[in-house]
Scaffold this motif. Structure first.
Motif, short mmCIF file in Angstrom:
data_model
loop_
_atom_site.label_atom_id
_atom_site.label_comp_id
_atom_site.label_asym_id
_atom_site.label_seq_id
_atom_site.Cartn_x
_atom_site.Cartn_y
_atom_site.Cartn_z
N PHE A 14 -41.30 45.98 -5.13
CA PHE A 14 -41.51 45.30 -6.41
C PHE A 14 -40.79 46.03 -7.54
CE2 PHE A 14 -43.93 45.10 -10.40
CZ PHE A 14 -43.87 43.73 -10.65
N VAL A 15 -40.95 47.35 -7.58
CA VAL A 15 -40.32 48.13 -8.66
C VAL A 15 -38.81 47.95 -8.65
CG1 VAL A 15 -39.88 50.47 -9.49
CG2 VAL A 15 -42.18 49.84 -8.76
N VAL A 16 -38.20 48.08 -7.45
CA VAL A 16 -36.75 47.97 -7.35
C VAL A 16 -36.27 46.59 -7.76
CG1 VAL A 16 -34.79 47.98 -5.74
CG2 VAL A 16 -36.50 49.80 -5.63
N VAL A 17 -36.91 45.55 -7.21
CA VAL A 17 -36.48 44.18 -7.51
C VAL A 17 -36.71 43.85 -8.98
CG1 VAL A 17 -36.90 41.74 -6.98
CG2 VAL A 17 -36.87 43.43 -5.14
N MET A 18 -37.81 44.35 -9.53
CA MET A 18 -38.14 44.04 -10.92
C MET A 18 -37.19 44.69 -11.91
SD MET A 18 -40.38 42.19 -12.48
CE MET A 18 -40.19 41.80 -14.21
N VAL A 19 -36.75 45.91 -11.61
CA VAL A 19 -35.91 46.62 -12.57
C VAL A 19 -34.42 46.34 -12.40
CG1 VAL A 19 -37.58 48.50 -12.68
CG2 VAL A 19 -35.58 48.74 -11.20
N THR A 20 -34.04 45.72 -11.27
CA THR A 20 -32.61 45.55 -11.00
C THR A 20 -31.91 44.70 -12.04
OG1 THR A 20 -32.86 45.86 -8.62
CG2 THR A 20 -30.94 44.63 -9.35
N GLY A 21 -32.48 43.52 -12.34
CA GLY A 21 -31.85 42.65 -13.34
C GLY A 21 -31.71 43.33 -14.69
N PRO A 22 -32.81 43.82 -15.27
CA PRO A 22 -32.71 44.52 -16.55
C PRO A 22 -31.81 45.76 -16.50
CG PRO A 22 -34.98 43.88 -16.14
CD PRO A 22 -34.23 43.60 -14.88
N ALA A 23 -31.81 46.49 -15.37
CA ALA A 23 -30.99 47.70 -15.25
C ALA A 23 -29.51 47.37 -15.34
CB ALA A 23 -31.29 48.43 -13.95
N PHE A 24 -29.07 46.36 -14.59
CA PHE A 24 -27.66 45.99 -14.66
C PHE A 24 -27.29 45.45 -16.04
CE2 PHE A 24 -27.48 46.07 -9.96
CZ PHE A 24 -26.27 46.74 -9.81
N SER A 25 -28.26 44.77 -16.70
CA SER A 25 -27.99 44.26 -18.05
C SER A 25 -27.88 45.40 -19.06
CB SER A 25 -29.11 43.31 -18.48
OG SER A 25 -29.15 42.18 -17.64
N SER A 26 -28.64 46.49 -18.83
CA SER A 26 -28.70 47.58 -19.81
C SER A 26 -27.70 48.70 -19.54
CB SER A 26 -30.12 48.17 -19.85
OG SER A 26 -31.07 47.18 -20.17
N ILE A 27 -27.63 49.19 -18.28
CA ILE A 27 -26.79 50.36 -18.01
C ILE A 27 -25.66 50.06 -17.03
CG2 ILE A 27 -28.63 51.99 -18.54
CD1 ILE A 27 -29.13 52.32 -15.55
N GLY A 28 -25.57 48.83 -16.54
CA GLY A 28 -24.44 48.42 -15.73
C GLY A 28 -24.23 49.27 -14.49
N TRP A 29 -23.00 49.79 -14.33
CA TRP A 29 -22.64 50.55 -13.13
C TRP A 29 -23.45 51.83 -12.95
CZ3 TRP A 29 -20.98 55.48 -14.08
CH2 TRP A 29 -20.53 55.77 -15.38
N ARG A 30 -24.06 52.33 -14.00
CA ARG A 30 -24.86 53.56 -13.90
C ARG A 30 -26.10 53.36 -13.03
NH1 ARG A 30 -22.93 52.92 -18.95
NH2 ARG A 30 -21.65 54.59 -19.85
N THR A 31 -26.48 52.09 -12.80
CA THR A 31 -27.59 51.80 -11.89
C THR A 31 -27.34 52.41 -10.52
OG1 THR A 31 -27.98 49.71 -13.06
CG2 THR A 31 -28.99 49.95 -10.88
N TYR A 32 -26.08 52.37 -10.08
CA TYR A 32 -25.74 52.93 -8.78
C TYR A 32 -25.94 54.45 -8.74
CZ TYR A 32 -23.56 48.40 -7.75
OH TYR A 32 -23.33 47.07 -7.52
#
Length: 516
Positions: free
Chosen positions: A416-434
């Motif tokens: 849940f945590v991973v799926v929930m934060v993925t969309g906002p993470a890519f919107s906010s920090i982009g490639w740094r999510t990796y």
């Protein structure tokens, strides 16, 4: 059914349950951007001109399924040992059918949310029960490959979800574009609950409940031998001695749930923690960046609607094919080497994805798409089926149901945590999510190396002996698990390590049978 036919039937039912699990994980990936789905649920539409909170709402409709799975897994704390493995699977599948019907007939965002929670409840019950049931009915020499088949079938479910979703994508003028792919879950759930009606109960659960003659009969049927044969008697005796050892080392009035939080010779809490951490590690690798958002990820790499779906279907197919490799390696190589191999490969891949994301040229985008396939391969070999096998192997019979409920709950919490934060993470920090996921994968490596014992080639009762011996000698169970001089469960030497009174490997069962 006996012997191979019974083993095949068990594998089919367990495999159908995990195909359904994989299908559920993958089906929303392509539907999120389908025009008819967006028409009914405009809250999932993201991009310029739409409210900023739509990225969160899009993630929420995907991730809320995990919350249902979490509560379903936790329900197994009370249901698992009371109902038995077969009844729990039947109830879980029935709940999933209700949830799938509600999803298929949804007309509002709120209804879809509720329907996905209900579907998750059933899946949580299944995923915390099916691996234990299959492991308890499998021989030690082949148990790993049998459970790894379940892992492969998760990816098979993901693959067919991508293919079916792509097939119905062209129905742009009908809500069948998304309703039919979702309704396909009902067929898989029906296959599972009908199939389980023809299977026996777990012999270990039967013995735990004092139904010893039934347990002996199931063991004999699984091995396709007479109940008086040495191998059947040794297996039966090992199970009985493990139950006796657990009852003598613990308060018999204490519930199995409370036993999870004890240590001593049985090392229950330590073993339950290993299962919980193992399931957590599977999710923090970042695999569900791809599983749940494959189509969106490929669109972010510059592909159009159709091409992104074709590549996503290809990605799911490659994922399934890579998972087959683990079936042939798991009982030859072992659990620890595959976990380490996967974690190292995943770390390197995430680092490369971050670098390419930073540069972000057309060539880098192509390379990034290829690396998503590479990441799938490392994960499929090292971690996909592992976390459905290892927690069921590492804990003792008395606490297996509640411990697996906790470990499966861990999977769903971090899912849940991973799926929930993925969309906002890519919107906010982009490639740094990796980068975040690269660091998490790197963290897994030393933890597995220093704390995770090997279970290859050991019966479920042998693990009781290993942890008891480690406790008696004051050493790490990791080192003990790698030794070749561990006596098999049911032998007099193992009885001494466990602290139980030795008994004949035959007389108890044979005398009881003769009384009948």
């Amino acid at each position: 059914m006996r012997g191979r036919k019974l083993t095949a039937a068990l594998a089919f039912v367990a495999g159908t349950g995990f195909t359904l699990f994989g299908y559920d994980q993958g089906v929303m990936s392509a539907l999120l951007t389908a025009n008819q789905f967006e028409k009914v649920f405009p809250e999932v539409i993201t991009g310029s001109g739409y409210p900023a909170n739509h990225a969160t709402l899009q993630s929420f409709v995907v991730a809320i399924y995990e919350i249902g799975c979490l509560f379903g897994a936790l329900a197994n704390l009370w249901l698992g040992d009371r109902l038995g493995r077969r009844k729990t699977i039947f109830i879980g599948g029935s709940i999933m059918i209700v949830g799938a019907i509600l999803q298929t007939t949804s007309f509002t965002y709120a209804q879809m949310i509720v329907a996905r929670i209900i579907t998750g409840l059933g899946n949580g019950l299944n995923t915390s029960t099916v691996p234990s049931y299959h492991a308890e009915c499998s021989p030690a020499a082949k148990r790993g490959s049998f459970i790894m088949v379940e892992g492969a079938l998760i990816t098979f479910g993901i693959m067919i979800s991508y293919v079916i979703s792509f097939s119905f994508y062209w129905l742009t003028g009908s809500s069948a574009q998304w309703r039919v792919p979702i309704s396909f879950q009902i067929i898989l759930a029906l296959m599972m609950i009908i199939g389980v009606l023809f299977l026996p109960e777990s012999p270990r659960w039967l013995a735990k409940k004092g139904r010893n003659l039934e347990a002996l009969a199931v063991i004999a049927a699984l091995e396709d031998k007479d109940y008086t044969s040495d191998s059947v008697q040794l297996t039966y005796h090992g199970i009985r001695e493990a139950i006796d050892a657990e009852s003598r080392s613990t308060d018999s009035e204490r519930s199995p749930l409370r036993e999870v939080f004890t240590n001593g010779r049985s090392q229950n809490f330590r073993r339950a923690c290993l299962g919980v951490v193992n399931q957590c590690f599977q999710q923090i690798t970042g695999i569900n960046l791809i599983t749940y958002y494959a189509t969106l990820l490929f669109q972010r790499l510059g592909l159009d609607d159709v091409k992104s779906r074709i590549i996503a279907a290809g990605n799911g197919t490659e994922y399934f094919l890579a998972s087959l490799i683990a079936i042939f390696l798991i009982d030859r190589v072992g659990r620890r080497p595959l976990m380490l191999f996967g974690a190292i490969g995943q770390t390197i891949t995430m680092v490369l994805l971050a670098v390419l994301g930073k540069i972000n040229t057309p060539g880098c985008q192509v390379a990034s798409a290829v690396l998503l396939f590479v990441f799938n391969s490392f994960f499929a070999i090292g971690w996909l089926g592992m976390t459905w096998l290892y927690p069921a192997e590492i804990v003792g019979l008395r606490i297996r149901a509640p411990a697996n409920a906790f470990s499966t709950a861990s999977n769903w919490i971090f899912n849940f945590v991973v799926v929930m934060v993925t969309g906002p993470a890519f919107s906010s920090i982009g490639w740094r999510t990796y980068i975040v996921f690269a660091a998490l994968n790197a963290f897994i490596i030393p933890v597995v190396y220093f704390f995770f014992p090997e279970t290859k080639g050991r019966s479920l009762e042998d693990m009781d002996v290993i942890f008891a011996l480690a406790y008696n000698e004051g050493v790490s169970p990791v080192g003990v698990s790698l030794r070749d001089d561990i006596p098999p469960a049911g032998s007099p030497e193992a009885d001494e390590i466990l602290g139980v009174r030795p008994r004949s490997t035959r007389s108890d069962a044979v005398d009881e049978q003769n009384k009948q």
